[in-house]
Design a protein around this motif. Structure first.
Motif, PDB file in Angstrom:
ATOM      1  N   ALA A 157      23.181  28.637  45.555  1.00 18.81           N
ATOM      2  CA  ALA A 157      22.184  28.167  44.993  1.00 18.81           C
ATOM      3  C   ALA A 157      21.052  28.873  44.902  1.00 18.81           C
ATOM      4  O   ALA A 157      20.213  29.048  46.137  1.00 18.81           O
ATOM      5  CB  ALA A 157      21.726  26.730  45.238  1.00 18.81           C
ATOM      6  N   GLY A 158      20.699  29.730  43.785  1.00 15.72           N
ATOM      7  CA  GLY A 158      19.396  30.280  43.725  1.00 15.72           C
ATOM      8  C   GLY A 158      19.518  31.662  44.470  1.00 15.72           C
ATOM      9  O   GLY A 158      18.473  32.203  44.700  1.00 15.72           O
ATOM     10  N   GLU A 159      20.462  31.833  44.908  1.00 16.81           N
ATOM     11  CA  GLU A 159      20.807  33.206  45.842  1.00 16.81           C
ATOM     12  C   GLU A 159      20.881  34.493  44.859  1.00 16.81           C
ATOM     13  O   GLU A 159      21.407  34.391  43.815  1.00 16.81           O
ATOM     14  CB  GLU A 159      22.140  33.242  46.460  1.00 16.81           C
ATOM     15  CG  GLU A 159      22.357  34.496  47.608  1.00 16.81           C
ATOM     16  CD  GLU A 159      21.591  34.386  48.669  1.00 16.81           C
ATOM     17  OE1 GLU A 159      20.420  34.882  48.914  1.00 16.81           O
ATOM     18  OE2 GLU A 159      21.908  33.384  49.514  1.00 16.81           O
ATOM     19  N   THR A 160      19.875  35.288  45.244  1.00 18.42           N
ATOM     20  CA  THR A 160      20.012  36.812  44.662  1.00 18.42           C
ATOM     21  C   THR A 160      20.940  37.746  45.244  1.00 18.42           C
ATOM     22  O   THR A 160      20.833  37.938  46.577  1.00 18.42           O
ATOM     23  CB  THR A 160      18.520  37.317  44.364  1.00 18.42           C
ATOM     24  OG1 THR A 160      17.861  36.383  43.607  1.00 18.42           O
ATOM     25  CG2 THR A 160      18.513  38.591  43.682  1.00 18.42           C
ATOM     26  N   VAL A 161      21.701  38.382  44.670  1.00 16.86           N
ATOM     27  CA  VAL A 161      22.795  39.180  44.906  1.00 16.86           C
ATOM     28  C   VAL A 161      22.474  40.791  44.583  1.00 16.86           C
ATOM     29  O   VAL A 161      22.164  40.626  43.325  1.00 16.86           O
ATOM     30  CB  VAL A 161      24.221  38.821  44.513  1.00 16.86           C
ATOM     31  CG1 VAL A 161      25.222  39.769  45.262  1.00 16.86           C
ATOM     32  CG2 VAL A 161      24.497  37.359  45.174  1.00 16.86           C
ATOM     33  N   SER A 180      20.018  36.694  34.105  1.00 10.68           N
ATOM     34  CA  SER A 180      18.994  35.849  33.501  1.00 10.68           C
ATOM     35  C   SER A 180      18.451  36.865  32.405  1.00 10.68           C
ATOM     36  O   SER A 180      18.049  37.873  32.635  1.00 10.68           O
ATOM     37  CB  SER A 180      17.980  35.373  34.403  1.00 10.68           C
ATOM     38  OG  SER A 180      17.127  36.394  34.964  1.00 10.68           O
ATOM     39  N   PRO A 181      17.964  36.045  31.317  1.00 13.99           N
ATOM     40  CA  PRO A 181      17.328  36.699  30.246  1.00 13.99           C
ATOM     41  C   PRO A 181      15.989  37.255  30.569  1.00 13.99           C
ATOM     42  O   PRO A 181      15.260  36.713  31.278  1.00 13.99           O
ATOM     43  CB  PRO A 181      17.346  35.414  29.040  1.00 13.99           C
ATOM     44  CG  PRO A 181      17.266  34.380  29.842  1.00 13.99           C
ATOM     45  CD  PRO A 181      18.066  34.588  31.043  1.00 13.99           C
ATOM     46  N   PRO A 221      23.878  39.638  49.629  1.00 17.21           N
ATOM     47  CA  PRO A 221      22.728  38.959  49.441  1.00 17.21           C
ATOM     48  C   PRO A 221      21.324  40.137  49.350  1.00 17.21           C
ATOM     49  O   PRO A 221      21.395  40.928  50.126  1.00 17.21           O
ATOM     50  CB  PRO A 221      22.492  37.991  50.491  1.00 17.21           C
ATOM     51  CG  PRO A 221      23.606  37.752  51.133  1.00 17.21           C
ATOM     52  CD  PRO A 221      24.623  39.055  51.090  1.00 17.21           C
ATOM     53  N   TYR A 222      20.593  39.865  48.509  1.00 21.28           N
ATOM     54  CA  TYR A 222      19.392  40.486  48.485  1.00 21.28           C
ATOM     55  C   TYR A 222      18.370  40.189  49.490  1.00 21.28           C
ATOM     56  O   TYR A 222      17.793  38.997  49.537  1.00 21.28           O
ATOM     57  CB  TYR A 222      18.738  40.549  47.031  1.00 21.28           C
ATOM     58  CG  TYR A 222      17.421  41.450  47.072  1.00 21.28           C
ATOM     59  CD1 TYR A 222      17.175  42.645  47.256  1.00 21.28           C
ATOM     60  CD2 TYR A 222      16.248  40.496  46.575  1.00 21.28           C
ATOM     61  CE1 TYR A 222      16.162  43.434  47.069  1.00 21.28           C
ATOM     62  CE2 TYR A 222      15.000  41.376  46.446  1.00 21.28           C
ATOM     63  CZ  TYR A 222      15.121  42.865  46.808  1.00 21.28           C
ATOM     64  OH  TYR A 222      14.021  43.570  46.603  1.00 21.28           O
ATOM     65  N   LEU A 223      18.019  40.766  50.438  1.00 13.63           N
ATOM     66  CA  LEU A 223      17.316  40.539  51.624  1.00 13.63           C
ATOM     67  C   LEU A 223      15.655  40.435  51.360  1.00 13.63           C
ATOM     68  O   LEU A 223      15.408  41.208  50.434  1.00 13.63           O
ATOM     69  CB  LEU A 223      17.575  41.254  52.799  1.00 13.63           C
ATOM     70  CG  LEU A 223      19.089  41.452  53.306  1.00 13.63           C
ATOM     71  CD1 LEU A 223      19.249  42.482  54.646  1.00 13.63           C
ATOM     72  CD2 LEU A 223      19.567  40.032  53.661  1.00 13.63           C
ATOM     73  N   GLU A 224      15.235  39.575  52.076  1.00  9.13           N
ATOM     74  CA  GLU A 224      13.681  39.426  51.937  1.00  9.13           C
ATOM     75  C   GLU A 224      12.820  40.659  52.704  1.00  9.13           C
ATOM     76  O   GLU A 224      13.402  41.085  53.540  1.00  9.13           O
ATOM     77  CB  GLU A 224      13.312  37.910  52.583  1.00  9.13           C
ATOM     78  CG  GLU A 224      14.139  36.721  52.079  1.00  9.13           C
ATOM     79  CD  GLU A 224      14.153  35.628  53.255  1.00  9.13           C
ATOM     80  OE1 GLU A 224      13.443  35.696  54.311  1.00  9.13           O
ATOM     81  OE2 GLU A 224      14.803  34.672  52.982  1.00  9.13           O
TER      82      GLU A 224
END
Length: 356
Positions: A157-161, A180-181, A221-224
Motif C-alpha cells: 500500500a503506497g509503496e514505491t518500487v 501514475s499519470p 523498494p525505493y528507500l527513504e
C-alpha cells in the motif's frame, strides 16, 4: 615519505572523472609536502579532468579484461608509474597485482574475491544480510514476467518500487517505477528518473525477442533519504582506520557525527577485507539505515571529506607504499558543506592528449 624527496611520486588516476580534479588537489597539497606528478586517462579525450593532469592519455573503450589489463601494464611501464588508483575496471586489474609490482607499480585495489562479490548487488545483499547488515527486500529479474511478479510482490500500500542493474553500473540504469499519470506539477518540477512498469516490461520483452544480452536487474523498494555515503580508509586486511559519513541534502553535504553509519561500514569492510579506499552507501527504511551498495573503490565525492580535516587519498597512498598512513587527525564532524560548481582555466592545447 617527506618533502625532501627530489623525484616526484608518479600517481596514475585511471578513468578520471570530473571530481578527479579535486582529488588531484588533495594529492598535490599533501601534508608531507611530497612532490607528485599526476597521470590521468579516460575513454573520452575531451574529459575535463585530463586537463588537470601533468600527463594525459586516452583509455581503450569497450575492451575485454585482458586487453585493458595489458594496456594498464604498458602504461605503467612506459611512464614509470609508482601508484595506480583505479576507480573502474577493478575486475580486470585486481588479479594482476604481481604483474604490476614487476614493473614497479603498486596497485591500490582490494582482492579479486571481494571485487567479484561486490560487483553483484544481489550477492552483496546476500552476504550483507548473513553478517547482520540491514538490507532491503529485493528481487532479481531478467524478463518481463519476472519484473511484473517482483513489482506485485514488493509494491504494498503506497509503496514505491525501483529498478536498477544488478551489476556495477554506478547510477546508470536506475529508475523509479511509477504508473501514475503525469500532473502539471510533475511537468514543472525538476525531472526525476521515472518510468512505467509497462515501459520496462516492453523493453525487456523486445530485448529477449531480439536475442539481445539482458543483464540481471534488481527490483526493490525505493528507500527513504537522506542518502549517506561513508568513505573508508582501511588496511590491506580490512581493518578500518577511518570512516567519514556524509549525507546528501540537495546542494549540501552534512558531515555526520553519528557512529551508526561508520559501524555498518566497518562490518562490511572487515568481512570483505577491503583495502585502502572503499565506500559504503546507505539510505533508510522507516528511519532505519539500510545498505544501498558497497564499493571496493573510492567514491567520486571522497574529496568532500577534506572539510573534515582528513586527507584520505594521500593517507591511502602512504599506506600502500609504506604500510603507514601517517598521522590521522580526529575528523571534524557535524559541519555542513555546500557543493558548488567551479571553473578551471585550461591552458591552450591541454586537451591534446596522447593516444587514440
Amino acid at each position: 615519505m617527506t618533502g625532501e624527496c627530489a623525484i616526484a611520486l608518479r600517481i596514475w588516476l585511471s578513468s578520471a572523472g570530473a571530481a578527479t580534479t579535486q582529488v588531484i588537489r588533495m594529492l598535490r597539497d599533501n601534508p608531507d609536502a611530497t612532490p607528485v606528478r599526476i597521470y590521468g586517462t579516460n575513454v573520452d579525450r575531451g574529459a575535463a579532468a585530463l586537463a588537470a593532469c601533468d600527463v594525459a592519455e586516452v583509455e581503450p573503450r569497450r575492451v575485454d579484461n585482458h586487453t585493458y589489463a595489458e594496456f594498464a601494464l604498458d602504461f605503467c611501464r612506459r611512464h614509470g608509474i609508482d601508484v595506480l588508483v583505479p576507480p573502474r575496471r577493478l575486475d580486470a586489474l585486481a588479479g594482476r597485482a604481481d604483474d604490476f609490482a614487476a614493473v614497479g607499480t603498486r596497485l591500490m585495489c582490494s582482492s579479486p574475491a571481494a571485487i567479484d562479490v561486490l560487483t553483484s548487488k544481489s550477492r552483496t545483499y546476500e552476504v550483507a544480510a548473513a553478517i547482520g547488515v540491514p538490507v532491503p527486500e529485493w528481487r532479481v529479474v531478467r524478463d518481463a514476467e519476472g519484473l511484473r511478479a517482483a513489482v506485485d510482490d514488493l509494491a504494498g500500500a503506497g509503496e514505491t518500487v525501483c529498478i536498477k542493474p544488478a551489476g556495477e553500473y554506478s547510477a546508470f540504469g536506475f529508475r523509479i517505477l511509477d504508473d501514475s499519470p503525469l500532473s502539471m506539477r510533475d511537468l514543472l518540477e525538476p525531472a526525476r528518473p521515472l518510468v512505467s512498469v509497462n515501459a520496462v516490461a516492453d523493453a525487456l520483452k523486445r530485448a529477449a525477442d531480439a536475442r539481445e544480452k539482458v543483464p540481471a536487474f534488481l527490483v526493490m523498494p525505493y528507500l527513504e533519504g537522506p542518502e549517506v555515503s561513508v568513505d573508508c580508509l582501511s588496511t590491506p586486511d580490512g581493518r578500518l582506520l577511518a570512516g567519514i559519513a556524509r549525507a546528501k541534502e540537495g546542494r549540501y553535504r552534512l558531515l555526520l557525527d553519528d557512529p551508526v553509519y561508520p559501524e555498518i561500514a566497518e562490518r562490511l569492510v572487515s568481512h570483505f577485507e577491503l583495502a585502502y579506499l572503499s565506500n559504503v552507501q546507505l539510505r533508510h527504511r522507516n528511519g532505519r539505515p539500510m545498505l544501498l551498495e558497497a564499493n571496493p573503490r573510492p567514491s567520486a565525492g571522497i574529496f568532500q571529506t577534506a572539510f573534515a580535516g582528513v586527507n584520505l587519498p594521500w593517507a591511502a597512498v602512504r599506506l600502500l607504499l609504506s604500510g603507514d598512513p601517517g598521522p590521522l587527525p580526529v575528523p571534524r564532524l557535524g559541519g555542513r558543506v555546500a557543493v558548488t560548481e567551479t571553473a578551471t582555466e585550461v591552458p591552450a592545447g591541454a586537451l591534446a592528449v596522447a593516444g587514440g
